[in-house]
Scaffold this motif. Structure first.
Motif, PDB file in Angstrom:
ATOM      1  N   PHE A   1       5.386  -2.232 -11.821  1.00 28.88           N
ATOM      2  CA  PHE A   1       4.332  -1.219 -11.728  1.00 28.88           C
ATOM      3  C   PHE A   1       4.941   0.152 -11.435  1.00 28.88           C
ATOM      4  O   PHE A   1       4.600   1.158 -12.086  1.00 28.88           O
ATOM      5  CB  PHE A   1       3.334  -1.622 -10.642  1.00 28.88           C
ATOM      6  CG  PHE A   1       2.176  -0.676 -10.457  1.00 28.88           C
ATOM      7  CD1 PHE A   1       1.154  -0.622 -11.390  1.00 28.88           C
ATOM      8  CD2 PHE A   1       2.107   0.147  -9.342  1.00 28.88           C
ATOM      9  CE1 PHE A   1       0.068   0.241 -11.214  1.00 28.88           C
ATOM     10  CE2 PHE A   1       1.038   1.008  -9.153  1.00 28.88           C
ATOM     11  CZ  PHE A   1       0.022   1.058 -10.092  1.00 28.88           C
ATOM     12  N   VAL A   2       5.842   0.199 -10.469  1.00 27.33           N
ATOM     13  CA  VAL A   2       6.502   1.459 -10.121  1.00 27.33           C
ATOM     14  C   VAL A   2       7.243   2.024 -11.327  1.00 27.33           C
ATOM     15  O   VAL A   2       7.160   3.228 -11.630  1.00 27.33           O
ATOM     16  CB  VAL A   2       7.461   1.252  -8.937  1.00 27.33           C
ATOM     17  CG1 VAL A   2       8.306   2.507  -8.705  1.00 27.33           C
ATOM     18  CG2 VAL A   2       6.686   0.901  -7.674  1.00 27.33           C
TER      19      VAL A   2
ATOM     20  N   ASP B   1      -8.753  10.389  -8.663  1.00 27.08           N
ATOM     21  CA  ASP B   1      -8.851   8.934  -8.528  1.00 27.08           C
ATOM     22  C   ASP B   1      -7.526   8.351  -8.039  1.00 27.08           C
ATOM     23  O   ASP B   1      -6.467   8.979  -8.131  1.00 27.08           O
ATOM     24  CB  ASP B   1      -9.208   8.279  -9.856  1.00 27.08           C
ATOM     25  CG  ASP B   1     -10.650   8.546 -10.270  1.00 27.08           C
ATOM     26  OD1 ASP B   1     -11.427   9.062  -9.427  1.00 27.08           O
ATOM     27  OD2 ASP B   1     -10.998   8.223 -11.422  1.00 27.08           O
ATOM     28  N   VAL B   2      -7.599   7.124  -7.573  1.00 27.69           N
ATOM     29  CA  VAL B   2      -6.424   6.337  -7.203  1.00 27.69           C
ATOM     30  C   VAL B   2      -6.336   5.140  -8.142  1.00 27.69           C
ATOM     31  O   VAL B   2      -7.314   4.400  -8.306  1.00 27.69           O
ATOM     32  CB  VAL B   2      -6.508   5.847  -5.745  1.00 27.69           C
ATOM     33  CG1 VAL B   2      -5.384   4.856  -5.434  1.00 27.69           C
ATOM     34  CG2 VAL B   2      -6.452   7.021  -4.783  1.00 27.69           C
TER      35      VAL B   2
ATOM     36  N   ASN C   1       0.838  -1.203   0.000  1.00 21.08           N
ATOM     37  CA  ASN C   1       0.000   0.000   0.000  1.00 21.08           C
ATOM     38  C   ASN C   1       0.877   1.258   0.000  1.00 21.08           C
ATOM     39  O   ASN C   1       0.655   2.195   0.757  1.00 21.08           O
ATOM     40  CB  ASN C   1      -0.925  -0.017   1.218  1.00 21.08           C
ATOM     41  CG  ASN C   1      -2.244   0.683   0.931  1.00 21.08           C
ATOM     42  OD1 ASN C   1      -2.573   0.981  -0.222  1.00 21.08           O
ATOM     43  ND2 ASN C   1      -3.014   0.936   1.968  1.00 21.08           N
ATOM     44  N   THR C   2       1.871   1.258  -0.894  1.00 16.82           N
ATOM     45  CA  THR C   2       2.856   2.326  -0.966  1.00 16.82           C
ATOM     46  C   THR C   2       2.473   3.342  -2.033  1.00 16.82           C
ATOM     47  O   THR C   2       2.277   2.993  -3.197  1.00 16.82           O
ATOM     48  CB  THR C   2       4.249   1.750  -1.299  1.00 16.82           C
ATOM     49  OG1 THR C   2       4.578   0.753  -0.345  1.00 16.82           O
ATOM     50  CG2 THR C   2       5.299   2.844  -1.305  1.00 16.82           C
ATOM     51  N   ARG C   3       2.374   4.602  -1.630  1.00 19.39           N
ATOM     52  CA  ARG C   3       2.057   5.658  -2.597  1.00 19.39           C
ATOM     53  C   ARG C   3       3.291   5.949  -3.446  1.00 19.39           C
ATOM     54  O   ARG C   3       4.348   6.285  -2.935  1.00 19.39           O
ATOM     55  CB  ARG C   3       1.615   6.924  -1.873  1.00 19.39           C
ATOM     56  CG  ARG C   3       1.160   8.050  -2.794  1.00 19.39           C
ATOM     57  CD  ARG C   3       0.820   9.293  -1.975  1.00 19.39           C
ATOM     58  NE  ARG C   3       0.256  10.359  -2.806  1.00 19.39           N
ATOM     59  CZ  ARG C   3       0.975  11.250  -3.489  1.00 19.39           C
ATOM     60  NH1 ARG C   3       2.301  11.183  -3.455  1.00 19.39           N
ATOM     61  NH2 ARG C   3       0.386  12.178  -4.211  1.00 19.39           N
ATOM     62  N   ILE C   4       3.146   5.793  -4.759  1.00 17.20           N
ATOM     63  CA  ILE C   4       4.258   6.038  -5.673  1.00 17.20           C
ATOM     64  C   ILE C   4       4.368   7.516  -6.008  1.00 17.20           C
ATOM     65  O   ILE C   4       5.450   8.085  -6.059  1.00 17.20           O
ATOM     66  CB  ILE C   4       4.092   5.219  -6.969  1.00 17.20           C
ATOM     67  CG1 ILE C   4       4.014   3.739  -6.644  1.00 17.20           C
ATOM     68  CG2 ILE C   4       5.237   5.496  -7.934  1.00 17.20           C
ATOM     69  CD1 ILE C   4       3.567   2.897  -7.807  1.00 17.20           C
TER      70      ILE C   4
ATOM     71  N   ASP D   1       0.301  -1.911  -4.113  1.00 16.52           N
ATOM     72  CA  ASP D   1       0.059  -2.906  -3.063  1.00 16.52           C
ATOM     73  C   ASP D   1       0.171  -4.296  -3.674  1.00 16.52           C
ATOM     74  O   ASP D   1      -0.715  -5.134  -3.540  1.00 16.52           O
ATOM     75  CB  ASP D   1      -1.310  -2.702  -2.420  1.00 16.52           C
ATOM     76  CG  ASP D   1      -1.424  -3.427  -1.072  1.00 16.52           C
ATOM     77  OD1 ASP D   1      -0.389  -3.886  -0.554  1.00 16.52           O
ATOM     78  OD2 ASP D   1      -2.545  -3.538  -0.542  1.00 16.52           O
ATOM     79  N   SER D   2       1.304  -4.525  -4.354  1.00 19.69           N
ATOM     80  CA  SER D   2       1.530  -5.821  -4.995  1.00 19.69           C
ATOM     81  C   SER D   2       1.519  -6.961  -3.984  1.00 19.69           C
ATOM     82  O   SER D   2       1.254  -8.105  -4.347  1.00 19.69           O
ATOM     83  CB  SER D   2       2.866  -5.802  -5.749  1.00 19.69           C
ATOM     84  OG  SER D   2       3.073  -6.999  -6.456  1.00 19.69           O
ATOM     85  N   LYS D   3       1.779  -6.657  -2.705  1.00 15.21           N
ATOM     86  CA  LYS D   3       1.763  -7.676  -1.654  1.00 15.21           C
ATOM     87  C   LYS D   3       0.357  -8.214  -1.404  1.00 15.21           C
ATOM     88  O   LYS D   3       0.198  -9.259  -0.747  1.00 15.21           O
ATOM     89  CB  LYS D   3       2.324  -7.082  -0.366  1.00 15.21           C
ATOM     90  CG  LYS D   3       2.555  -8.087   0.758  1.00 15.21           C
ATOM     91  CD  LYS D   3       3.606  -9.110   0.404  1.00 15.21           C
ATOM     92  CE  LYS D   3       4.056  -9.932   1.619  1.00 15.21           C
ATOM     93  NZ  LYS D   3       3.002 -10.762   2.189  1.00 15.21           N
ATOM     94  N   ALA D   4      -0.671  -7.558  -1.945  1.00 12.34           N
ATOM     95  CA  ALA D   4      -2.046  -8.041  -1.796  1.00 12.34           C
ATOM     96  C   ALA D   4      -2.258  -9.220  -2.734  1.00 12.34           C
ATOM     97  O   ALA D   4      -2.836  -9.100  -3.818  1.00 12.34           O
ATOM     98  CB  ALA D   4      -3.039  -6.920  -2.090  1.00 12.34           C
ATOM     99  N   THR D   5      -1.803 -10.393  -2.308  1.00  9.09           N
ATOM    100  CA  THR D   5      -1.769 -11.561  -3.182  1.00  9.09           C
ATOM    101  C   THR D   5      -2.984 -12.471  -3.034  1.00  9.09           C
ATOM    102  O   THR D   5      -2.991 -13.584  -3.558  1.00  9.09           O
ATOM    103  CB  THR D   5      -0.496 -12.383  -2.912  1.00  9.09           C
ATOM    104  OG1 THR D   5      -0.463 -12.749  -1.529  1.00  9.09           O
ATOM    105  CG2 THR D   5       0.750 -11.573  -3.254  1.00  9.09           C
TER     106      THR D   5
END
Length: 456
Positions: free
Chosen positions: A446-447, A422-423, A313-316, A327-331
């Motif tokens: 993604f980053v 938007d996000v 949940n890191t804001r780029i 939030d790639s960790k949301a697997t």
């Protein structure tokens, strides 16, 4: 348990991070070590140089093997592991080995207690919070296990620890039999890894092995599985609501302890991470720390000094008024839901390997927040069908590419679906291995794509 591996013949199944650490320790203990993996690698070459026998692709147990230590990713139905079981040869995992070695003469010191954490989501955040609290109390402590540092190395390594903050996955717990942490928690439980375990009941049973007789059980009072699996073990609970006696919880934005008698110890606004799920993680870590008699000042200091890992949940940044969050960790769907509900209007980037998980409840819960969806990966069609059922008016675009350039297409499409305010949220609800080496590689792609978009 006193353990001697001198002249014992041990097969190590898997030469990844955990398997390599196991083989190295067993070689130091005088064992005759055979290592098998799917292919040769730099790790197998290094183990061979240390004295291990390396054999690629074993499907049957070699003669004379006394014990098998398997890497956590190997399923119980693997032909080699099935053959070992059929021959009556014990199969354990790295965690079980570490537990048995923790008080053996090889460590040369008293056994350090384990404070253990499992759950479908939040494990790494919670174990790092806990390790910070322990260190703030002046204890020699480290986070180990599924967090990336093999436990066997922490147990028999050169660094003496007073206590270990231990993250355990369901795969690791499955292969345990005598592990008994001093205190432990199951943060939450939702369908995940059903392709590995076969059913939700089997997945839950593996998680429940973290609680042994005598373990102080820290329950999540807001999660039915956490409460149910703890049985009648002594312990404490935590809740996002106002705590009852015996619980930690939240009162007017303040984290409060009514289980150990410490009262207020932090504020929600003062936590360095956001979202209700992270408040729950902080409460769980605090309960485990308090169970080990860590003072509230150290708990507060550990929380204040916590830094979240990447891809959580890191804001780029923002491009043209649109915020991009990794939030790639949301697997899995449970983790994706926790991320999605933190934002009012979202272009959702999702897809990958669902591992048998159902996404209907997730889509139904967040449908009202979705401004658009971009799908990728092997199981994107499953999510697309759920969106058609529960969010038929939301624009959905599928990106079929699976090569290195796919994420650039995904981000470009998401940027066109979004409007200022938007996000764009990468919360895949799925594993990454269909397209990427792991969730970190997916998040990094993604980053990179978002930064390239900002430079265009």
């Amino acid at each position: 348990m006193t353990v001697s591996y001198s002249d014992r013949s041990v097969l190590v199944a898997g030469a990844g991070v955990a398997g390599a650490a196991v083989a190295e320790v067993l070689l130091r203990l005088g064992a005759r070590v055979t290592v098998t993996d799917r292919a040769l690698s730099a790790r197998t070459e290094a183990l061979s140089a240390l004295g291990a026998k390396v054999t690629v692709g074993l499907a049957a147990l070699p003669a004379g093997i006394d014990q098998v230590v398997t890497s956590p990713g190997w399923r119980p139905d693997n032909p080699l592991l099935r053959d070992a079981a059929a021959r009556g040869v014990e199969v354990i995992g790295e965690i079980e080995l570490a537990w048995r070695l923790r008080s053996s003469p090889v460590s040369g010191r008293p056994a350090a207690p384990w404070l253990a954490i499992t759950g479908t989501n939040g494990k790494t955040t919670t174990v790092e919070m806990l390790a910070g609290m322990l260190r703030a109390a002046g204890l020699r402590a480290v986070a180990a296990g599924n967090v990336g540092r093999p436990l066997v190395g922490a147990v028999v390594g050169l660094e003496p620890y007073d206590v270990l903050a231990v993250e355990l996955s369901s795969f690791q717990l499955y292969w345990t039999s005598t592990v008994a942490p001093a205190a432990a928690t199951i943060l939450n439980l939702a369908p995940d890894h059903l392709d590995w375990h076969g059913s939700l009941a089997a997945y839950a049973a593996a998680k429940a092995k973290i609680w042994a007789p005598g373990t102080f059980a820290v329950r999540n009072a807001d999660d039915a599985w956490s409460v149910r699996l703890s049985g009648d073990l002594p312990g404490a609970a935590y809740t996002l609501g106002e705590p009852a006696d015996g619980q930690l919880g939240v009162v007017d934005g303040t984290l409060v302890d009514r289980a150990f008698g410490h009262g207020a110890f932090a504020t929600v606004a003062g936590l360095p991470v956001t979202g209700p799920h992270n408040v729950a993680n902080a409460l769980a870590a605090a309960a485990l720390a308090f169970a080990y008699d860590v003072p509230p000042s150290a708990v507060s200091a550990g929380l204040a000094g916590f830094e979240a890992g990447p891809h959580r949940n890191t804001r780029i940044g923002a491009v043209d008024g649109i915020t991009y969050v990794d939030d790639s960790k949301a697997t899995n769907p449970h983790a994706a839901a926790a991320s999605l509900v933190a934002y009012d209007r979202v272009v959702w980037v999702a897809g990958g390997l669902l591992k048998g998980a159902d996404v209907d409840d997730l889509v139904a819960e967040v449908a009202g927040r979705l401004a658009g969806v971009v799908l990728m990966g092997a199981d994107r069609a499953v999510i697309a069908r759920a969106l058609a059922r529960h969010a038929p008016d939301v624009p959905v675009v599928e990106v079929g590419r699976t090569d290195d350039g796919a994420m650039a297409d995904v981000v470009a499409v998401a940027s066109r679906l979004a409007r200022p305010g938007d996000v764009v949220l990468l919360a895949p609800a799925a594993a990454s291995m269909d397209m990427f080496s792991d969730y970190a590689a997916r998040g990094a792609a993604f980053v990179q794509a978002v930064r390239a978009l900002g430079e265009a």
